[in-house]
Design a protein around this motif. Structure first.
Motif, mmCIF file in Angstrom:
data_model
loop_
_atom_site.group_PDB
_atom_site.id
_atom_site.type_symbol
_atom_site.label_atom_id
_atom_site.label_comp_id
_atom_site.label_asym_id
_atom_site.label_seq_id
_atom_site.Cartn_x
_atom_site.Cartn_y
_atom_site.Cartn_z
ATOM 1 N N GLY A 148 -6.248 -2.354 -11.199
ATOM 2 C CA GLY A 148 -6.520 -3.664 -10.607
ATOM 3 C C GLY A 148 -6.101 -4.795 -11.515
ATOM 4 N N PRO A 166 3.643 -4.133 -8.552
ATOM 5 C CA PRO A 166 3.655 -2.726 -8.147
ATOM 6 C C PRO A 166 4.903 -2.042 -8.720
ATOM 7 C CG PRO A 166 3.376 -4.194 -6.244
ATOM 8 C CD PRO A 166 3.711 -5.059 -7.423
ATOM 9 N N GLY A 167 4.738 -0.838 -9.201
ATOM 10 C CA GLY A 167 5.882 -0.094 -9.755
ATOM 11 C C GLY A 167 6.242 -0.499 -11.169
ATOM 12 N N MET A 183 10.571 -0.688 -5.597
ATOM 13 C CA MET A 183 9.522 -0.440 -6.586
ATOM 14 C C MET A 183 9.132 1.030 -6.715
ATOM 15 S SD MET A 183 6.435 -2.223 -4.505
ATOM 16 C CE MET A 183 6.095 -1.824 -2.804
ATOM 17 N N GLU A 184 9.525 1.849 -5.742
ATOM 18 C CA GLU A 184 9.194 3.267 -5.837
ATOM 19 C C GLU A 184 10.196 4.010 -6.737
ATOM 20 O OE1 GLU A 184 10.656 1.819 -3.338
ATOM 21 O OE2 GLU A 184 12.323 3.080 -2.695
ATOM 22 N N GLY A 186 -8.854 -8.481 -9.136
ATOM 23 C CA GLY A 186 -9.418 -8.290 -7.795
ATOM 24 C C GLY A 186 -9.066 -6.933 -7.224
ATOM 25 N N THR A 191 -6.808 -4.988 -5.866
ATOM 26 C CA THR A 191 -5.354 -5.050 -5.682
ATOM 27 C C THR A 191 -4.850 -4.101 -4.597
ATOM 28 O OG1 THR A 191 -5.158 -3.565 -7.580
ATOM 29 C CG2 THR A 191 -4.804 -5.899 -7.998
ATOM 30 N N TRP A 205 -2.824 -5.596 -1.832
ATOM 31 C CA TRP A 205 -1.394 -5.891 -1.946
ATOM 32 C C TRP A 205 -0.551 -4.890 -1.154
ATOM 33 C CZ3 TRP A 205 -0.021 -6.791 -7.862
ATOM 34 C CH2 TRP A 205 -0.911 -7.731 -8.410
ATOM 35 N N TYR A 231 -7.613 -0.093 -5.476
ATOM 36 C CA TYR A 231 -6.696 -0.769 -6.414
ATOM 37 C C TYR A 231 -5.236 -0.333 -6.296
ATOM 38 C CZ TYR A 231 -11.174 -2.106 -8.330
ATOM 39 O OH TYR A 231 -12.428 -2.609 -8.454
ATOM 40 N N LYS A 267 -1.640 -0.233 -5.451
ATOM 41 C CA LYS A 267 -0.801 -1.340 -4.977
ATOM 42 C C LYS A 267 0.286 -0.870 -4.003
ATOM 43 C CE LYS A 267 -1.652 -4.042 -9.162
ATOM 44 N NZ LYS A 267 -1.214 -4.304 -10.549
ATOM 45 N N GLY A 268 0.343 0.432 -3.791
ATOM 46 C CA GLY A 268 1.263 0.966 -2.781
ATOM 47 C C GLY A 268 2.724 0.964 -3.189
ATOM 48 N N CYS A 269 3.004 1.134 -4.479
ATOM 49 C CA CYS A 269 4.403 1.075 -4.940
ATOM 50 C C CYS A 269 5.217 2.269 -4.437
ATOM 51 C CB CYS A 269 4.481 0.989 -6.461
ATOM 52 S SG CYS A 269 3.917 2.468 -7.345
#
Lengths: 386, 302, 90
Positions: free
Chosen positions: B15, B20-21, B215-216, C19, C21, C24, C65, C67-69
């Motif tokens: 968090g 991301p990534g 980002m993956e 927060g 995340t 996102w 948390y 972020k789903g990358c």
């Protein structure tokens, strides 16, 4: 009772610094500070200085290393001058905002170009707004005493700010004078061990200095301001304690000399402050009612004290610096202190820039020019060819 | 070693403000695991200063001090000296900086700290760009990679070989690693922790927004950087270089490197070399330069 | 955790310092526990430490948390994790 050491301002400063038993000293050489760090290095070699001595590769790194060390909770010291101080500028803000009481001597020297190593206060004056407490000394004894006192002040929980002890290049840094040195025990009794307000600790893993939003940042600034206000009170207490213990007193925020009945009061800093006393004696002999208020602390600025002495006196200010585009910095600050509260006249002189000598005769001439009603609001004294 | 042997303890708390990534948090997790809680970290201006999250909270469960951009190694020198004076010799001091803070603005303080034999680990996570300020060129940015202040042609100069600059300091340990090889990275950090004196570790950290890839694909981009020879994994110990993993096989010519094009074609920062028309000349130039570097590696380190 | 009584930028560790995340996320990693061979690649490569490694090396995903990358799905060699668009299907 006391040991007397006859030596230059820098070696006296080295002695004082070592007697505070700092844990870490990080420094980089610059003329005219070199003999100060050489002095500390010598004490390191003999074992009299038991701390760590880091020979960094720049002044920026010197201050960064002091900040890192101080953040672990220990006592730190460094020294610099002129361009070295200017290179540190970013880290000066960092130390103050981090509330780390790094103690530093700055030997006031001209800023180039061209290269010039003589006395001038523009280097430290230009660091005015960094949050550091600034002392200006006028004798080697005062350098010694102020260094010890600065540790007590800066490390005090109500202050927790870095302190800069300024003294003029060569006039003090390389001039020998006899200085009374207390015993190590006396200094230890006077100066308690540092109790940090925060520190880097593996058992309390905080992060220092990450992103902070405007409302919180503003509070950090306000508390720094309050701490400088606290320092005003503490400087008086600490000077008094020193006087009681060691019988020496150089003033607190101001040093007042012959001010009681004075119609004119001269204000100056550093070595000019010492020379001013001679001038005051001579002017008094001529029957002129004049005194001296030597400004010892430029930050916190003694505005209340200056307002007080202005009640019955007009003020004459000598600046060995200039804020280009305005006037001498001390002159500006003094007028700001009086604004709306005093009818005193204030006269400003710029003198001794680039390390030009300012003798007691020069000071007498400046004062007489004012007293004879011939001075403008702002004068450049002794400018050749003008 | 196997991934399973890497400890479960986490000192990076989920968090955070990282993208991301993000390769930096990926690497930080490994660093924290390898060193454990007895460490103090110094961070100059870089993405990590943001990743920590907003005051009064932090995403790191490790004492961390932010310091000015050029000052990581100097700040760490001070921390290290102070710990030594206090007899706290069991705490590892780590400076954690990006390539901008290492190759460019911080190189003076870094060189000074290495020369002074400072007992610390300096880690550079190299994403080949000033990411935090919005993707500007650094000394680590490869030739022809585009950045936000460039013309469409991309950078006109080759990147520095920081690793070789570090070797010139003759420190006891240095290594190059990559986020895509976590066991290798873990081992290198672990080893550095046990060695006294200055240690330098650089981690290839492909940055999705900086390099403009999905980002993956962070791990994939790292792997390809090694497989194509754009990045080398090695250890430098007692003045000797040992390449490891795929880089060792490439050095010994036991396998052929993948064409550099296989790596850069996925990256938007090199898009102008493919669109509107493939720029064969420039692609060849990049390939030739990579070959030249490896030729020199073979001459020096084989 | 000791709180320091000084106003400077001192911050204290907490999960979700920025927060939840998980908000996102556009794509959600879905784990097929049957397929999982406990290689732990998803765990070690997760940039957010939101792939939770359990005692038996099986894994869970912290959706608060994450972020789903999609790195976990991408590094999974046997495709035990797939990315599904949030809000369309569970």
């Amino acid at each position: 009772m006391n040991n007397v050491m006859i030596d230059t301002g820098n070696y006296i400063a080295a002695k004082a610094a070592v007697m505070t038993q700092p844990d870490v000293v990080a420094a980089y050489p610059i003329t005219p500070q070199t003999t100060l760090v050489e002095g500390i290095a010598k004490y390191h070699e003999t074992g009299e200085f038991k701390g760590e001595y880091i020979c960094v590769e720049s002044e920026h790194s010197a201050m960064a290393a002091c900040i890192g060390a101080s953040a672990t909770g220990v006592r730190t010291f460094t020294g610099t001058s002129s361009h070295g101080l200017l290179l540190m500028h970013e880290m000066l803000h960092w130390a103050a905002l981090a509330r780390l009481p790094v103690i530093m001597c700055n030997i006031n020297r001209v800023v180039g170009p061209g290269w010039n190593i003589w006395a001038d206060e523009n280097d430290s004056i230009s660091q005015r707004d960094t949050g550091w407490i600034q002392f200006y000394c006028s004798s080697n004894q005062e350098i010694f005493d102020t260094i010890i006192q600065s540790f007590k002040l800066g490390e005090h929980e109500k202050v927790s700010l870095p302190v800069m002890i300024n003294y003029n290049a060569f006039i003090l840094s390389h001039t020998s004078m006899p200085v009374h040195i207390p015993t190590q025990k006396e200094i230890n009794d006077f100066l308690p061990k540092r109790k940090p307000l925060w520190n880097l600790d593996i058992n309390n893993p905080i992060t220092f200095g990450n992103i902070i939003l405007p409302p919180e940042y503003e509070k950090v600034r306000k508390e720094m301001q309050e701490s400088q206000e606290n320092a005003k009170k503490l400087i008086k207490e600490i000077s008094k304690e020193w006087k009681n213990k060691f019988g020496r007193y150089h003033g607190d925020l101001l040093e007042l000399y012959e001010c009681e009945d004075a119609e004119y009061i001269l204000l100056s800093m550093g070595a000019i402050g010492a020379e001013s006393k001679v001038a005051i004696n001579n002017l008094r002999k001529k029957g002129l009612k004049i005194g001296l208020a030597r400004v010892r602390t430029f930050r916190p600025f003694p505005k209340e004290e200056i307002l007080k002495i202005s009640k019955n006196s007009d003020l004459i200010v000598i600046d060995r610096n200039i804020s280009i585009g305005m006037e001498g910095a001390l002159f500006s600050e003094i007028k700001a202190s009086l604004y709306g509260k005093s009818d005193s006249k204030v006269y400003g002189f710029i003198s001794g820039l680039g390390g030009k000598d300012v003798t007691f005769q020069d000071i007498e001439k400046m004062c007489e020019k004012v007293i004879n009603g011939k001075a403008n609001d702002l004068e450049w004294y002794g400018l050749e060819g003008v | 070693m196997a991934i399973k042997e890497i400890p479960t303890e986490e000192y990076y708390l989920p968090g955070s403000a990282a993208c991301p990534g993000c390769p930096a948090t990926m690497a930080l997790r490994i660093v924290f695991k390898a060193i454990g809680k007895k460490m103090i970290m110094i961070v100059p201006a870089c993405c990590t200063a943001v990743i920590e999250s907003l005051h009064p909270n932090t995403s790191f469960n490790i004492p961390t001090m932010n310091i000015a951009f050029e000052a990581a190694a100097a700040g760490a020198s001070g921390v290290e000296a102070a710990l030594r004076k206090q007899g706290k010799d069991d705490i590892t001091v780590v400076a954690w900086a990006g390539d901008g803070g290492t190759y460019d603005i911080g190189i003076q303080a870094l060189s000074g700290a290495l020369e002074r034999n400072t007992n610390f680990i300096y880690i550079c996570y190299n994403n080949q760009i000033y990411s935090n300020t919005g993707i500007q060129r650094s000394g680590a940015t490869p030739k022809y990679a585009a950045w936000t202040t460039t013309t469409v042609g991309g950078k006109t100069e080759y990147r520095k070989e920081m690793g070789e600059i570090i070797q010139a300091h003759h420190i006891p340990y240095a290594a190059q690693a990559c986020i895509s090889y976590p066991e290798d990275l873990y081992k290198k950090i672990k080893k550095a922790k046990e060695i006294k004196g200055p240690k330098y570790i650089e981690i290839m950290a492909p940055c999705p927004p900086g390099w403009r890839f999905g980002m993956e694909k962070t791990v994939e981009m790292g792997t390809l950087s090694v497989e194509t020879g754009a990045w080398a994994l090695y250890e430098y110990e007692n003045d000797e270089i040992k390449f490891n993993g795929i880089s060792k096989l490439l050095l010994e010519e036991k396998i052929n490197p993948k064409p550099i094009e296989d790596w850069i074609k996925f990256q938007g920062r090199f898009r102008h070399l493919f669109i509107p028309k493939k720029d064969v000349k420039k692609l060849k130039e990049i390939q030739d330069h990579t070959n030249l570097i490896w030729k020199r590696y073979r001459k020096c380190y084989l | 955790m000791k709180k320091y009584n000084v106003k400077t930028t001192i911050s204290y560790p907490m999960k979700g310092a920025t927060g939840k995340t998980g908000n996102w996320r556009v794509f959600r990693p879905i784990l097929n526990k049957e397929k999982c061979v406990k290689c732990l690649r998803c765990w070690i490569f997760c940039p957010e430490a939101t792939v939770i490694r359990k005692d038996d090396d099986s894994i869970d995903i912290d959706y608060d948390y994450c972020k789903g990358c999609g790195i976990c799905a991408n590094v999974c060699k046997i495709k035990a994790i797939t990315m599904k668009r949030e809000g369309i299907e569970k």
